[in-house]
Design a protein around this motif. Structure first.
Motif, PDB file in Angstrom:
ATOM      1  N   SER A  49       1.067  -1.319  -0.068  1.00 21.45           N
ATOM      2  CA  SER A  49       0.002   0.028  -0.076  1.00 21.45           C
ATOM      3  C   SER A  49       0.802   1.395  -0.021  1.00 21.45           C
ATOM      4  O   SER A  49       0.212   2.401  -0.442  1.00 21.45           O
ATOM      5  CB  SER A  49      -1.020  -0.092   1.117  1.00 21.45           C
ATOM      6  N   GLU A  50       2.156   1.221   0.256  1.00 18.26           N
ATOM      7  CA  GLU A  50       2.994   2.262   0.297  1.00 18.26           C
ATOM      8  C   GLU A  50       4.107   2.599  -0.921  1.00 18.26           C
ATOM      9  O   GLU A  50       4.676   3.417  -0.939  1.00 18.26           O
ATOM     10  CB  GLU A  50       3.838   2.221   1.478  1.00 18.26           C
ATOM     11  N   ILE A  51       3.725   1.784  -1.934  1.00 17.10           N
ATOM     12  CA  ILE A  51       4.554   1.628  -3.173  1.00 17.10           C
ATOM     13  C   ILE A  51       4.523   3.075  -3.877  1.00 17.10           C
ATOM     14  O   ILE A  51       5.526   3.573  -4.377  1.00 17.10           O
ATOM     15  CB  ILE A  51       4.567   0.450  -4.012  1.00 17.10           C
ATOM     16  N   ASP A  52       3.123   3.428  -3.942  1.00 15.81           N
ATOM     17  CA  ASP A  52       3.111   4.886  -4.659  1.00 15.81           C
ATOM     18  C   ASP A  52       3.459   5.924  -3.860  1.00 15.81           C
ATOM     19  O   ASP A  52       4.030   6.713  -4.639  1.00 15.81           O
ATOM     20  CB  ASP A  52       1.479   4.990  -4.951  1.00 15.81           C
ATOM     21  N   THR A  53       3.470   6.153  -2.663  1.00 17.79           N
ATOM     22  CA  THR A  53       4.278   6.922  -1.931  1.00 17.79           C
ATOM     23  C   THR A  53       5.562   6.847  -2.069  1.00 17.79           C
ATOM     24  O   THR A  53       6.308   8.037  -2.296  1.00 17.79           O
ATOM     25  CB  THR A  53       3.757   6.626  -0.599  1.00 17.79           C
ATOM     26  N   PHE A  54       6.190   5.953  -2.009  1.00 23.10           N
ATOM     27  CA  PHE A  54       7.639   5.650  -2.249  1.00 23.10           C
ATOM     28  C   PHE A  54       8.130   6.098  -3.568  1.00 23.10           C
ATOM     29  O   PHE A  54       9.023   6.903  -3.676  1.00 23.10           O
ATOM     30  CB  PHE A  54       8.044   4.130  -2.149  1.00 23.10           C
ATOM     31  N   ILE A  55       7.409   5.809  -4.598  1.00 22.07           N
ATOM     32  CA  ILE A  55       7.927   6.318  -5.945  1.00 22.07           C
ATOM     33  C   ILE A  55       7.544   7.667  -6.169  1.00 22.07           C
ATOM     34  O   ILE A  55       8.494   8.490  -6.692  1.00 22.07           O
ATOM     35  CB  ILE A  55       6.860   5.364  -6.990  1.00 22.07           C
ATOM     36  N   ASP A  56       6.526   8.427  -5.308  1.00 21.09           N
ATOM     37  CA  ASP A  56       6.285   9.692  -5.366  1.00 21.09           C
ATOM     38  C   ASP A  56       7.669  10.470  -4.713  1.00 21.09           C
ATOM     39  O   ASP A  56       8.038  11.611  -5.014  1.00 21.09           O
ATOM     40  CB  ASP A  56       4.937  10.155  -4.699  1.00 21.09           C
ATOM     41  N   VAL A  57       8.131  10.107  -3.547  1.00 17.53           N
ATOM     42  CA  VAL A  57       9.156  10.512  -2.708  1.00 17.53           C
ATOM     43  C   VAL A  57      10.359  10.606  -3.858  1.00 17.53           C
ATOM     44  O   VAL A  57      11.016  11.498  -3.747  1.00 17.53           O
ATOM     45  CB  VAL A  57       9.337   9.776  -1.725  1.00 17.53           C
ATOM     46  N   VAL A  58      10.650   9.370  -4.220  1.00 17.65           N
ATOM     47  CA  VAL A  58      11.734   9.091  -5.156  1.00 17.65           C
ATOM     48  C   VAL A  58      11.734  10.353  -6.445  1.00 17.65           C
ATOM     49  O   VAL A  58      12.446  10.943  -6.585  1.00 17.65           O
ATOM     50  CB  VAL A  58      12.021   7.874  -5.812  1.00 17.65           C
TER      51      VAL A  58
END
Length: 85
Positions: free
Chosen positions: A68-77
């Motif tokens: 559930s956090e992969i989209d957040t991670f990609i956004d941060v990167v």
């Protein structure tokens, strides 16, 4: 294996960060992040923002990222490297 593959992709795309994600047995994601070769900083800063994350400035990872956090991670990167250009 993900580290070796990540290094190969990073060498082929020196202006881009590289993310390798693979499934863990418990259904979370193991993340390997390579900073762009042209800007080899920030991987540790990014991964350390997530539980079980850390590493070096040029290469870091997250041991167990909930799917559930992969989209957040990609956004941060994306934001980190867009702003550091």
């Amino acid at each position: 294996m993900s580290g070796t593959y990540g290094n190969q992709l990073a060498a082929q795309n020196p202006e881009k960060p590289v993310i390798i994600a693979s499934y863990n047995a418990e259904g979370t994601l193991a993340i390997s992040l390579r900073a762009p070769k042209n800007n080899p900083y920030g991987a540790s800063t990014i991964c350390s923002q997530f539980a079980t994350g850390g590493g070096r400035e040029g290469a870091a990872g997250i041991n167990s990222l909930p799917q559930s956090e992969i989209d957040t991670f990609i956004d941060v990167v994306s934001k980190y490297y867009l702003l550091s250009q």
